[in-house]
Write a protein that holds these residues in place. Structure first.
Motif, PDB file in Angstrom:
ATOM      1  N   ARG A 119      -4.318  -9.169  -5.593  1.00  0.00           N
ATOM      2  CA  ARG A 119      -5.304 -10.231  -5.344  1.00  0.00           C
ATOM      3  C   ARG A 119      -6.332  -9.758  -4.328  1.00  0.00           C
ATOM      4  N   GLN A 120      -5.869  -9.123  -3.259  1.00  0.00           N
ATOM      5  CA  GLN A 120      -6.788  -8.615  -2.245  1.00  0.00           C
ATOM      6  C   GLN A 120      -7.688  -7.520  -2.815  1.00  0.00           C
ATOM      7  N   THR A 178     -11.303  -7.399   3.400  1.00  0.00           N
ATOM      8  CA  THR A 178     -10.450  -7.371   2.226  1.00  0.00           C
ATOM      9  C   THR A 178     -10.321  -5.969   1.660  1.00  0.00           C
ATOM     10  N   ASN A 213      -6.364 -10.997 -10.143  1.00  0.00           N
ATOM     11  CA  ASN A 213      -5.460 -12.136 -10.056  1.00  0.00           C
ATOM     12  C   ASN A 213      -4.390 -12.011 -11.137  1.00  0.00           C
ATOM     13  N   ALA A 259       6.178 -10.380  -5.126  1.00  0.00           N
ATOM     14  CA  ALA A 259       5.182 -11.237  -4.477  1.00  0.00           C
ATOM     15  C   ALA A 259       4.201 -10.404  -3.652  1.00  0.00           C
ATOM     16  N   GLU A 267       0.122 -10.065  -4.321  1.00  0.00           N
ATOM     17  CA  GLU A 267      -0.823 -10.366  -3.242  1.00  0.00           C
ATOM     18  C   GLU A 267      -1.745  -9.179  -2.975  1.00  0.00           C
TER      19      GLU A 267
END
Length: 326
Positions: free
Chosen positions: A56-57, A323, A61, A49, A53
């Motif tokens: 994603r940052q 980000t 995706n 997980a 993540e």
């Protein structure tokens, strides 16, 4: 049994286990020409997980599927496979995967340090952005107070290879047994004299009435790549792109952007309070008596800094998350 990238695979559904159908293979792009794609290993389990993540940052995706180990990614140049961290090094060393993420501890455990290259150090784990430790653990009332006290004892651990080498290098004869999990419980129940277990804070170990004798190994997540992949110019470029963006996402996690308006009479006082990579950015506003000031600061410093800025005359202070930062 079906082979995918060198993995032997079965799919499971309500009717049992079976090879994936041709239609399913096409749907998940398992039969494509992998020479034009980067085969990327995503750690399955505790890091899964946190890794998804982080991607994603960084701008990708990744969408896992409940019934197979090949998650989707919104980049046609990458194919992902979920692989246990313990197996990542051997799969990359053999060329089954081009690159992947896992703990440096498992690269050392599998003896693949010379067969893969660490492209980037990424200090994150399941619950935090800090390194983890493999520690020697005993019952709080144990007579073991140093590594030398392990002579003739039984030690439970998942990290068997490293633990055996660690003891052999110090001339200590002990029985090292593999643990499939719940390693601390084996010490609590008297099944082992000691355990070598991984921890971030040590709180769980203390909660079980156990004591840390010493640290054996510090570990963190790394992006590793195979030598054959790095020898391919296209794949190396793609790996470098991933490394850059993952690292920039990690760096940004510890920083925030502060923006504020400052009257000319207070500008020097405010600017002198601001740390920055080079210097704060100062832009004159339409009203020449005011300036817009912005700078990047460590997020842990903000709660002490903002009151000082306000007292020095800064107005309209905004704190913005970042980000990426590279």
């Amino acid at each position: 049994m079906t082979s995918v990238w060198g993995f032997d695979c079965l799919w499971y559904d309500g009717y049992g286990a079976h090879p994936p159908t041709i239609e399913a293979q096409k749907e998940f792009a398992l039969d494509v020409d992998t020479s034009e794609k980067l085969r990327l290993g995503i750690p399955k389990g505790s890091l899964e997980a946190a890794t998804i993540e982080l991607f994603r940052q960084a701008g990708w995706n990744i969408t896992p599927h409940s019934r197979n180990y090949f998650p989707r990614i919104d980049d046609p140049e990458i194919e992902c496979a979920l692989v246990r961290s313990q197996e990542m090094g051997p799969y990359i060393a053999s060329g089954t995967l081009d690159a992947g993420l896992c703990g440096i501890d498992w690269v050392m455990e599998t003896g693949t340090e010379d067969d893969v290259e660490v492209v980037s150090d990424l200090v994150y784990s399941k619950a935090s952005n800090q390194k983890a430790r493999w520690v020697l653990v005993v019952d709080d009332n144990s007579s073991i107070h140093s590594v030398e006290d392990l002579e003739g004892k039984v030690i439970a651990t998942e990290l068997m290879g490293f633990t055996k080498r660690y003891l052999e290098e110090r001339g200590i004869n002990a029985k090292v047994e593999f643990s499939w999990g719940a390693t601390e419980a084996k010490v609590v129940e008297g099944l082992a004299d000691a355990a070598v277990e991984i921890t971030e804070t040590g709180s769980t170990i203390k909660a079980h009435g156990l004591r840390i004798v010493c640290d054996l190994l510090e570990t963190h997540t790394v992006l590793i790549a195979g030598k054959s992949a790095l020898g391919n110019n296209w794949k190396k470029g793609k790996i470098d792109q991933i490394a850059l963006l993952l690292q920039s996402a990690m760096t940004a996690r510890h920083k925030v952007l502060l923006k504020m308006n400052v009257a000319a009479r207070n500008l020097d006082s405010v600017v002198n309070l601001l740390p920055s990579l080079q210097a704060p950015t100062v832009n004159r506003l339409l009203d020449e008596d005011w300036s817009a000031v912005e700078t990047v600061v460590d997020n842990h410093a903000v709660r002490a800094l903002i009151p000082k800025l306000k007292a020095a005359g800064a107005e309209g202070i905004l704190e913005l998350d970042l980000t990426k930062m590279c």
